[in-house]
Write a protein that holds these residues in place. Structure first.
Motif, PDB file in Angstrom:
ATOM      1  N   LYS A 170       0.843  -1.200   0.000  1.00 45.04           N
ATOM      2  CA  LYS A 170       0.000   0.000   0.000  1.00 45.04           C
ATOM      3  C   LYS A 170       0.884   1.259   0.000  1.00 45.04           C
ATOM      4  O   LYS A 170       0.622   2.216  -0.740  1.00 45.04           O
ATOM      5  N   LEU A 171       1.940   1.238   0.815  1.00 46.87           N
ATOM      6  CA  LEU A 171       2.834   2.408   0.864  1.00 46.87           C
ATOM      7  C   LEU A 171       3.442   2.666  -0.513  1.00 46.87           C
ATOM      8  O   LEU A 171       3.539   3.801  -0.969  1.00 46.87           O
ATOM      9  N   ILE A 172       3.848   1.589  -1.158  1.00 54.30           N
ATOM     10  CA  ILE A 172       4.479   1.674  -2.473  1.00 54.30           C
ATOM     11  C   ILE A 172       3.487   2.243  -3.501  1.00 54.30           C
ATOM     12  O   ILE A 172       3.813   3.142  -4.274  1.00 54.30           O
ATOM     13  N   LEU A 173       2.254   1.721  -3.467  1.00 50.59           N
ATOM     14  CA  LEU A 173       1.260   2.179  -4.452  1.00 50.59           C
ATOM     15  C   LEU A 173       0.822   3.611  -4.177  1.00 50.59           C
ATOM     16  O   LEU A 173       0.653   4.411  -5.102  1.00 50.59           O
ATOM     17  N   ASP A 174       0.670   3.957  -2.893  1.00 50.59           N
ATOM     18  CA  ASP A 174       0.233   5.313  -2.549  1.00 50.59           C
ATOM     19  C   ASP A 174       1.253   6.365  -2.971  1.00 50.59           C
ATOM     20  O   ASP A 174       0.907   7.504  -3.242  1.00 50.59           O
ATOM     21  N   ASP A 175       2.516   5.960  -3.021  1.00 51.86           N
ATOM     22  CA  ASP A 175       3.576   6.914  -3.384  1.00 51.86           C
ATOM     23  C   ASP A 175       3.395   7.429  -4.823  1.00 51.86           C
ATOM     24  O   ASP A 175       3.687   8.577  -5.125  1.00 51.86           O
ATOM     25  N   GLY A 176       2.933   6.541  -5.698  1.00 50.85           N
ATOM     26  CA  GLY A 176       2.639   6.964  -7.075  1.00 50.85           C
ATOM     27  C   GLY A 176       3.788   6.773  -8.051  1.00 50.85           C
ATOM     28  O   GLY A 176       3.570   6.731  -9.256  1.00 50.85           O
ATOM     29  N   ARG A 177       5.030   6.641  -7.558  1.00 50.71           N
ATOM     30  CA  ARG A 177       6.164   6.526  -8.491  1.00 50.71           C
ATOM     31  C   ARG A 177       6.552   5.071  -8.770  1.00 50.71           C
ATOM     32  O   ARG A 177       7.411   4.790  -9.596  1.00 50.71           O
ATOM     33  N   PHE A 178       5.933   4.173  -8.016  1.00 51.78           N
ATOM     34  CA  PHE A 178       6.285   2.747  -8.144  1.00 51.78           C
ATOM     35  C   PHE A 178       5.129   1.953  -8.733  1.00 51.78           C
ATOM     36  O   PHE A 178       3.984   2.389  -8.674  1.00 51.78           O
ATOM     37  N   GLU A 179       5.465   0.769  -9.226  1.00 53.60           N
ATOM     38  CA  GLU A 179       4.401  -0.169  -9.614  1.00 53.60           C
ATOM     39  C   GLU A 179       4.726  -1.546  -9.060  1.00 53.60           C
ATOM     40  O   GLU A 179       5.892  -1.893  -8.856  1.00 53.60           O
ATOM     41  N   ILE A 180       3.658  -2.315  -8.824  1.00 53.24           N
ATOM     42  CA  ILE A 180       3.803  -3.696  -8.345  1.00 53.24           C
ATOM     43  C   ILE A 180       3.960  -4.559  -9.593  1.00 53.24           C
ATOM     44  O   ILE A 180       3.183  -4.436 -10.536  1.00 53.24           O
ATOM     45  N   THR A 181       4.974  -5.430  -9.600  1.00 53.01           N
ATOM     46  CA  THR A 181       5.226  -6.194 -10.828  1.00 53.01           C
ATOM     47  C   THR A 181       4.589  -7.582 -10.811  1.00 53.01           C
ATOM     48  O   THR A 181       4.490  -8.232 -11.841  1.00 53.01           O
ATOM     49  N   LEU A 194      10.361   1.011  -9.990  1.00 49.18           N
ATOM     50  CA  LEU A 194      10.016   2.376 -10.355  1.00 49.18           C
ATOM     51  C   LEU A 194       9.289   2.329 -11.685  1.00 49.18           C
ATOM     52  O   LEU A 194       9.703   1.593 -12.600  1.00 49.18           O
ATOM     53  N   LYS A 195       8.243   3.144 -11.813  1.00 49.50           N
ATOM     54  CA  LYS A 195       7.507   3.144 -13.091  1.00 49.50           C
ATOM     55  C   LYS A 195       8.431   3.546 -14.235  1.00 49.50           C
ATOM     56  O   LYS A 195       8.185   3.203 -15.379  1.00 49.50           O
ATOM     57  N   LYS A 196       9.488   4.296 -13.901  1.00 51.03           N
ATOM     58  CA  LYS A 196      10.391   4.745 -14.966  1.00 51.03           C
ATOM     59  C   LYS A 196      11.257   3.622 -15.544  1.00 51.03           C
ATOM     60  O   LYS A 196      12.091   3.887 -16.414  1.00 51.03           O
ATOM     61  N   GLY A 197      11.100   2.413 -15.052  1.00 53.48           N
ATOM     62  CA  GLY A 197      11.709   1.280 -15.751  1.00 53.48           C
ATOM     63  C   GLY A 197      12.950   0.668 -15.138  1.00 53.48           C
ATOM     64  O   GLY A 197      13.364   0.988 -14.018  1.00 53.48           O
ATOM     65  N   ASN A 198      13.539  -0.232 -15.936  1.00 54.59           N
ATOM     66  CA  ASN A 198      14.616  -1.101 -15.457  1.00 54.59           C
ATOM     67  C   ASN A 198      15.832  -0.363 -14.940  1.00 54.59           C
ATOM     68  O   ASN A 198      16.320  -0.614 -13.845  1.00 54.59           O
ATOM     69  N   LYS A 199      16.327   0.546 -15.801  1.00 57.84           N
ATOM     70  CA  LYS A 199      17.622   1.151 -15.487  1.00 57.84           C
ATOM     71  C   LYS A 199      17.544   1.937 -14.172  1.00 57.84           C
ATOM     72  O   LYS A 199      18.418   1.839 -13.309  1.00 57.84           O
ATOM     73  N   LEU A 200      16.457   2.715 -14.030  1.00 59.09           N
ATOM     74  CA  LEU A 200      16.347   3.517 -12.809  1.00 59.09           C
ATOM     75  C   LEU A 200      16.084   2.633 -11.591  1.00 59.09           C
ATOM     76  O   LEU A 200      16.530   2.939 -10.484  1.00 59.09           O
ATOM     77  N   THR A 201      15.390   1.520 -11.799  1.00 58.62           N
ATOM     78  CA  THR A 201      15.165   0.596 -10.672  1.00 58.62           C
ATOM     79  C   THR A 201      16.500  -0.026 -10.246  1.00 58.62           C
ATOM     80  O   THR A 201      16.758  -0.218  -9.054  1.00 58.62           O
ATOM     81  N   GLU A 202      17.332  -0.276 -11.227  1.00 55.93           N
ATOM     82  CA  GLU A 202      18.659  -0.826 -10.904  1.00 55.93           C
ATOM     83  C   GLU A 202      19.461   0.217 -10.120  1.00 55.93           C
ATOM     84  O   GLU A 202      20.134  -0.104  -9.134  1.00 55.93           O
ATOM     85  N   LEU A 203      19.361   1.466 -10.553  1.00 55.00           N
ATOM     86  CA  LEU A 203      20.066   2.538  -9.826  1.00 55.00           C
ATOM     87  C   LEU A 203      19.489   2.695  -8.421  1.00 55.00           C
ATOM     88  O   LEU A 203      20.218   2.947  -7.462  1.00 55.00           O
ATOM     89  N   LEU A 204      18.170   2.510  -8.320  1.00 55.61           N
ATOM     90  CA  LEU A 204      17.542   2.607  -6.996  1.00 55.61           C
ATOM     91  C   LEU A 204      18.119   1.546  -6.058  1.00 55.61           C
ATOM     92  O   LEU A 204      18.445   1.831  -4.906  1.00 55.61           O
ATOM     93  N   LEU A 205      18.275   0.332  -6.576  1.00 55.59           N
ATOM     94  CA  LEU A 205      18.827  -0.727  -5.724  1.00 55.59           C
ATOM     95  C   LEU A 205      20.253  -0.369  -5.290  1.00 55.59           C
ATOM     96  O   LEU A 205      20.613  -0.536  -4.112  1.00 55.59           O
ATOM     97  N   SER A 206      21.052   0.142  -6.230  1.00 57.30           N
ATOM     98  CA  SER A 206      22.434   0.521  -5.865  1.00 57.30           C
ATOM     99  C   SER A 206      22.407   1.562  -4.753  1.00 57.30           C
ATOM    100  O   SER A 206      23.195   1.491  -3.802  1.00 57.30           O
ATOM    101  N   GLU A 207      21.481   2.497  -4.874  1.00 57.69           N
ATOM    102  CA  GLU A 207      21.381   3.563  -3.872  1.00 57.69           C
ATOM    103  C   GLU A 207      20.986   2.979  -2.508  1.00 57.69           C
ATOM    104  O   GLU A 207      21.543   3.353  -1.476  1.00 57.69           O
TER     105      GLU A 207
END
Ligand code: PLP
Length: 512
Positions: free
Chosen positions: A394-405, A417-430
């Motif tokens: 719910k927290l993830i969906l309410d944020d609006g920038r993420f999607e459940i896969t 991240l809705k913005k796709g693979n590359k940014l999700t990979e960067l998110l994990l690194s972060e």
């Protein structure tokens, strides 16, 4: 060490363990060491003379803990849940003290008999068909193995042996070496890597079958594969179905694939051994509301669940149930005289039900846990984890920038991240660089996503909100620096991608 010192250090160790687990939140969830860290700090040779245990004790915090990943921290969200409770730890303590090697009933009757009783208890708790139980109508029953991987391998060997025997009986002139290269097993493309490894070890082919849009193996896919392989002269003999896949916790459709393994097809009965790998999700069947996922289990020959994953038991304790134990006992029996005893046949001699000869008294920890928590306590724990996963979703969906896969059905949330693979990979690194929580990624059909597993028994709603805050802060950073970034080519990253080393020391904030 004499008994007096053992009492002294035993008490001290119990205190240390309780402090460790109760205060685990305060520790950095992931180590900061690099390979070889311990070699630099410990001597190259064992000490020539005895050392004071007080010195050994001091070195736990000094040398060992810096290299430990704290799997029971509420901020450890990688892989799947790993069980651990005080009664289970006490069970292992007693098992270590008794130290019997329970390869036969006679080697230590309690070791065998408690395993028979507790695997039946567990089988009933999970509502398994009674053919899987020692107290059932046939010669089925449960046995404790070390891991689900070992169980898959053993089942594959038993299935291989069964089909080879059958073919040789029907065709006395045929030789085993002509049958083996024609055998083929199946699993879903979502199956755990251990399934493929079992086939490699068992020297048989394993065909990965494409799962549907819900990542579930369907009947038509299996039927087509069998047909194709038979036309190619192959002999289908084994299927490893998954209930709760490692990547996304998806469920194969047993009601469709089960009957095909038994059905009359091309005018002859199939002899495909269906094994069900429910390593993680199987524990949830203690709750009736999850049992619809196991519909069709009656078609299986074997079923396996890891209480060391999601049922409050510390590693290792994986339970395998088989409907007809003679496929193991008769197939792999090489008894020398020194292993025989006068009560043979009245109770299981578990050495025949596993690969090694020796076995520990592991049912003690299952017994201790089940008596300390009761069925209701185990149900409460499973439901709490599922509820926490829903809270995170719910927290993830309410944020609006993420999607459940993929659909969140148990204690695992897959998102990106809705913005796709590359940014999700960067998110994990972060996130990994931040270091306050630990997660792993997965890749499925070119979609790269993160998995948040609710792992620790002590996880609370507050912990989940904390983990979400960390993810949110990291996402802010990644999205801020990405500007009008456009999604690029899909990335291909292994599911076991390990923690990336921080480029600079992380600023660790502990919760509370
Ligand atoms: N099967 C599934 C579905 C899993 O998720 C895992 C591990 O996570 C395994 C098998 C392997 O379990 P084990 O380590 O007990 O062999």
């Amino acid at each position: 060490m004499n008994a007096e010192d053992f009492r002294k250090y035993g008490r001290k160790m119990v205190d240390y363990i309780a402090d460790y687990l109760e205060n685990i939140r305060e520790r950095e969830v992931v180590h900061k060491v690099t390979p070889g860290y311990l070699k630099k700090r410990l001597p190259d040779e064992a000490p020539e003379n005895p050392e004071d245990f007080e010195e050994v004790f001091k070195d736990i915090e000094k040398f060992i803990m810096p290299g430990v990943t704290h799997w029971h921290s509420p901020y450890f969200h990688g892989y799947f849940a790993a069980g651990n409770t005080y009664p289970s730890i006490l069970g292992d303590m007693l098992s270590d003290a008794i130290g019997c090697i329970g390869f036969s009933w006679a080697a230590s009757p309690a070791c065998t008999e408690l395993e028979v009783i507790t695997t039946d208890w567990l089988g009933k708790m999970l509502a398994l068909p009674e053919e899987f139980l020692h107290c059932g109508p046939g010669n089925g029953g449960g046995v404790i193995q070390s891991t689900a991987s070992e169980t898959t391998f053993l089942c594959l060997l038993a299935a291989r042996n069964k089909i080879v025997d059958k073919i040789k009986k029907e065709n006395p002139d045929i030789r085993e070496k002509d049958i083996l290269p024609r055998l083929v097993g199946y699993c879903t493309d979502q199956g755990n890597s251990s399934v493929h490894r079992s086939a490699l070890l068992g020297a048989v082919k394993m065909h990965k079958l494409e799962s549907d849009e819900n990542l579930s193996l369907r009947g038509d896919t299996l039927k087509e594969a069998i047909e194709r392989d038979k036309n190619d002269g192959l002999i289908p003999f084994f299927l490893c179905a998954s209930l709760g896949t490692t990547g996304t916790c998806a469920f194969d459709n047993l009601e469709e694939i089960g009957p095909i393994c038994k059905a009359s097809f091309y005018g002859e009965a199939e002899h495909i051994w269906m094994h069900i790998d429910a390593a993680y999700a199987g524990s949830a069947f203690v709750c009736p509301e999850y049992r619809h996922y196991m519909k069709g289990i009656q078609y299986a020959e074997t079923f396996s669940v890891n209480p060391h994953k999601w049922m409050l038991i510390n590693f290792d304790l994986s339970v395998m149930w088989i409907k007809n134990s003679s496929y193991l006992v008769d197939a792999f029996n090489v008894d020398p005289i020194y292993l025989r005893h006068t009560n043979e046949g009245k109770v299981p001699d578990y050495r025949h039900w596993q690969i090694p000869l020796g076995r520990r008294f592991r049912s003690l920890k299952l017994w201790f846990m089940l008596r300390s928590y009761g069925v209701s306590g185990v149900q409460k724990y499973i439901r709490k984890h599922c509820q926490l996963a829903k809270e995170f979703e719910k927290l993830i969906l309410d944020d609006g920038r993420f999607e459940i896969t993929s659909k969140t059905v148990m204690g695992l949330v897959c998102f990106r991240l809705k913005k796709g693979n590359k940014l999700t990979e960067l998110l994990l690194s972060e996130i990994l660089e931040d270091g306050r929580i630990y997660m792993i990624p997965a890749l499925c059909r070119d979609v790269y996503f993160l998995r948040l597993a609710v792992v620790a028994e002590r996880t609370t709603s507050e912990d989940i909100r904390f983990s979400f805050e960390v993810i949110k802060t990291c996402a802010d950073k990644v999205l801020r620096s990405s500007g009008d970034f456009k999604e690029d080519e899909p990335v291909f990253v292994d599911i076991d991608l390990s923690r990336k080393k921080p480029t600079q020391p992380s600023k660790i904030k502990t919760h509370k």
